[in-house]
Design a protein around this motif. Structure first.
Motif, PDB file in Angstrom:
ATOM      1  N   ALA A  60       0.833  -1.208   0.000  1.00  0.00           N
ATOM      2  CA  ALA A  60       0.000   0.000   0.000  1.00  0.00           C
ATOM      3  C   ALA A  60       0.865   1.254   0.000  1.00  0.00           C
ATOM      4  N   THR A  61       1.915   1.278   0.817  1.00  0.00           N
ATOM      5  CA  THR A  61       2.744   2.490   0.897  1.00  0.00           C
ATOM      6  C   THR A  61       3.561   2.696  -0.386  1.00  0.00           C
ATOM      7  N   ASP A  62       4.022   1.607  -0.998  1.00  0.00           N
ATOM      8  CA  ASP A  62       4.729   1.758  -2.275  1.00  0.00           C
ATOM      9  C   ASP A  62       3.776   2.256  -3.359  1.00  0.00           C
ATOM     10  N   PHE A  68       1.674   9.280  -6.116  1.00  0.00           N
ATOM     11  CA  PHE A  68       2.050  10.691  -5.944  1.00  0.00           C
ATOM     12  C   PHE A  68       3.034  11.116  -7.022  1.00  0.00           C
ATOM     13  N   LEU A  69       4.015  10.288  -7.306  1.00  0.00           N
ATOM     14  CA  LEU A  69       5.000  10.631  -8.326  1.00  0.00           C
ATOM     15  C   LEU A  69       4.333  10.752  -9.700  1.00  0.00           C
ATOM     16  N   GLU A  77       6.857  10.858   1.878  1.00  0.00           N
ATOM     17  CA  GLU A  77       7.063   9.909   2.969  1.00  0.00           C
ATOM     18  C   GLU A  77       5.701   9.695   3.607  1.00  0.00           C
ATOM     19  N   VAL A  78       5.427   8.467   3.991  1.00  0.00           N
ATOM     20  CA  VAL A  78       4.161   8.144   4.647  1.00  0.00           C
ATOM     21  C   VAL A  78       4.361   8.284   6.147  1.00  0.00           C
ATOM     22  N   ALA A 100      -1.736   9.728   6.117  1.00  0.00           N
ATOM     23  CA  ALA A 100      -1.169  11.075   6.202  1.00  0.00           C
ATOM     24  C   ALA A 100       0.232  10.991   5.620  1.00  0.00           C
ATOM     25  N   VAL A 101       0.554  11.900   4.710  1.00  0.00           N
ATOM     26  CA  VAL A 101       1.853  11.892   4.037  1.00  0.00           C
ATOM     27  C   VAL A 101       2.426  13.308   4.016  1.00  0.00           C
ATOM     28  N   ARG A 102       3.713  13.391   3.673  1.00  0.00           N
ATOM     29  CA  ARG A 102       4.343  14.704   3.494  1.00  0.00           C
ATOM     30  C   ARG A 102       5.263  14.650   2.293  1.00  0.00           C
TER      31      ARG A 102
END
Length: 165
Positions: A60-62, A68-69, A77-78, A100-102
């Protein structure tokens, strides 16, 4: 809904990831897409958090970093998992995992959705918006997750399971 979108997204359960990304000014990063909601005419705008489908074998995080890219040109970053949001409006059924990401790199640009050809892109723009501007949009022109929070702070506090209604 555009019939080509129904062919891609319809008649199956789709697992998606979405990122809540806030800039230093407190604005939320959103993508503006056309023809996504069955409530909308094909060329009407639809504002949503950045995200997309998880590919087979992808975490999921990948998937979120890839989306986003692709959609924004930003590296992220997650920070933490927020909630599960389930949307059922047949022929569309989506289970969305919100994080939540930044942003940590890259340059903001309107990206490309590889699921759609060059002549059938649904992404029209990406930008940071004040939450009040998102809330002022007609209900059918914004992701329904925005219904559950009156501010970005409250949005980032959503937890558990949310069933769209």
């Amino acid at each position: 809904m555009d019939t080509s979108l129904e062919k891609i997204y319809g008649k199956k359960v789709r697992t998606r990831v979405c990122g809540i990304c806030v800039d230093k000014k407190g604005r939320l990063l959103v993508v503006n897409m056309k023809g996504i909601s069955s409530d909308l005419e094909q060329n009407k705008p639809f504002f949503s958090p950045i995200g997309g489908g998880i590919e087979l074998g992808e975490t999921a995080t990948d998937a979120l970093k890839r989306e986003f890219l692709e959609e924004t040109g930003l590296e992220i970053e997650v920070d933490y998992f927020m909630c599960v949001y389930e949307y059922v409006n047949l022929p569309i059924h989506a289970v969305e995992l919100f994080f939540a990401v930044r942003a940590v790199g890259g340059k903001l640009k309107t990206g490309f959705d590889p699921e759609h050809g060059v002549d059938n892109q649904i992404i029209t723009s990406v930008d940071y918006l004040e939450y009040s501007k998102i809330q002022a949009l007609p209900f059918e022109q914004r992701h329904r997750i925005f219904k559950y929070a009156s501010s970005i702070e409250n949005l980032k506090k959503l937890r558990g399971y949310i069933r769209a209604n």
